[in-house]
Design a protein around this motif. Structure first.
Motif, PDB file in Angstrom:
ATOM      1  N   VAL A 161      70.403  -8.074  39.171  1.00 38.44           N
ATOM      2  CA  VAL A 161      70.315  -7.514  40.517  1.00 38.44           C
ATOM      3  C   VAL A 161      70.589  -6.025  40.403  1.00 38.44           C
ATOM      4  O   VAL A 161      71.630  -5.613  39.898  1.00 38.44           O
ATOM      5  N   SER A 162      69.641  -5.232  40.849  1.00 40.40           N
ATOM      6  CA  SER A 162      69.777  -3.775  40.786  1.00 40.40           C
ATOM      7  C   SER A 162      70.668  -3.289  41.930  1.00 40.40           C
ATOM      8  O   SER A 162      71.067  -4.069  42.804  1.00 40.40           O
ATOM      9  N   SER A 163      70.907  -1.998  41.939  1.00 40.79           N
ATOM     10  CA  SER A 163      71.701  -1.423  43.022  1.00 40.79           C
ATOM     11  C   SER A 163      70.996  -1.650  44.363  1.00 40.79           C
ATOM     12  O   SER A 163      71.656  -1.869  45.382  1.00 40.79           O
ATOM     13  N   LYS A 164      69.677  -1.651  44.368  1.00 37.72           N
ATOM     14  CA  LYS A 164      68.936  -1.876  45.610  1.00 37.72           C
ATOM     15  C   LYS A 164      69.276  -3.240  46.216  1.00 37.72           C
ATOM     16  O   LYS A 164      69.565  -3.357  47.401  1.00 37.72           O
ATOM     17  N   LEU A 182      79.361   2.441  51.190  1.00 39.73           N
ATOM     18  CA  LEU A 182      79.442   3.399  50.075  1.00 39.73           C
ATOM     19  C   LEU A 182      78.088   3.631  49.409  1.00 39.73           C
ATOM     20  O   LEU A 182      77.980   3.761  48.193  1.00 39.73           O
ATOM     21  N   VAL A 183      77.043   3.707  50.236  1.00 38.47           N
ATOM     22  CA  VAL A 183      75.685   3.965  49.762  1.00 38.47           C
ATOM     23  C   VAL A 183      75.224   5.280  50.396  1.00 38.47           C
ATOM     24  O   VAL A 183      75.427   5.493  51.590  1.00 38.47           O
ATOM     25  N   ILE A 242      66.270   1.460  51.764  1.00 37.18           N
ATOM     26  CA  ILE A 242      66.600   0.032  51.723  1.00 37.18           C
ATOM     27  C   ILE A 242      66.498  -0.579  53.117  1.00 37.18           C
ATOM     28  O   ILE A 242      65.913  -1.654  53.297  1.00 37.18           O
ATOM     29  N   LEU A 243      67.048   0.105  54.113  1.00 37.64           N
ATOM     30  CA  LEU A 243      67.025  -0.427  55.477  1.00 37.64           C
ATOM     31  C   LEU A 243      65.595  -0.508  56.013  1.00 37.64           C
ATOM     32  O   LEU A 243      65.247  -1.476  56.704  1.00 37.64           O
ATOM     33  N   LEU A 254      63.163  -8.248  47.221  1.00 38.40           N
ATOM     34  CA  LEU A 254      63.609  -6.915  46.807  1.00 38.40           C
ATOM     35  C   LEU A 254      63.554  -6.707  45.294  1.00 38.40           C
ATOM     36  O   LEU A 254      63.259  -5.621  44.826  1.00 38.40           O
ATOM     37  N   GLU A 255      63.873  -7.752  44.535  1.00 41.68           N
ATOM     38  CA  GLU A 255      64.037  -7.618  43.089  1.00 41.68           C
ATOM     39  C   GLU A 255      62.924  -8.244  42.262  1.00 41.68           C
ATOM     40  O   GLU A 255      62.796  -7.963  41.086  1.00 41.68           O
ATOM     41  N   GLY A 256      62.174  -9.160  42.844  1.00 36.74           N
ATOM     42  CA  GLY A 256      61.150  -9.853  42.079  1.00 36.74           C
ATOM     43  C   GLY A 256      61.664 -11.189  41.571  1.00 36.74           C
ATOM     44  O   GLY A 256      62.602 -11.752  42.121  1.00 36.74           O
TER      45      GLY A 256
END
Length: 151
Positions: free
Chosen positions: A3-6, A35-36, A44-45, A82-84
């Protein structure tokens, strides 16, 4: 699967908005509480909005809020969108399968498939509401055990 930061930040934002369900939260406040950075959070939103998880309101008191109910937000779907693929290796992926020259007789593929299936099962059985209520599911053998985490 990593899982990436996204993905992590998207889940943080969904949790925050789920904890303030029905309220519009500005991007500055979401940024401070998750904290983003605002710039990364905007991307992202917008993606979460495009995927139908959020809605937004324009103006001075504008911001974001959940569009779906927390029990309608499946973590497996969110992470996949989001990640695939959830598979740790492409040779074991169901949606993005890529053959490997060593695949025939491969003794690792069953492990990668088990990992994929376990991750998929847990994520698909977990909703945003489960996280909001601190319900985490674990698999032990063939039984599903619901563990209540107390903090």
């Amino acid at each position: 699967m990593k899982v990436s930061s996204k993905g992590e930040y998207a889940l943080r934002a969904l949790l925050l908005l789920g904890n303030h369900q029905g309220a519009v939260m500005g991007i500055q406040e979401i940024s401070e509480k998750t904290l983003v950075s605002i710039h990364y959070l905007e991307q992202i939103l917008l993606q979460l909005k495009k995927l139908g998880y959020l809605t937004s309101k324009r103006g001075a008191k504008g911001g974001y809020m959940l569009y779906k109910q927390p029990d309608e937000i499946n973590l497996g779907e969110v992470i996949r969108e989001l990640e695939g693929p959830l598979s740790p290796m492409s040779c074991a992926s169901i949606t993005k399968y890529e053959p490997c020259p060593l695949e025939e007789g491969c003794q690792l593929k069953p492990l990668w498939s088990l990992i994929r299936d376990t991750i998929a099962y847990i994520l698909e059985q977990t909703t945003l509401e489960d996280l909001l209520e601190n319900r985490v599911s674990l698999i032990k053998g063939e039984d599903l055990v619901v563990v209540k985490r107390t903090s």
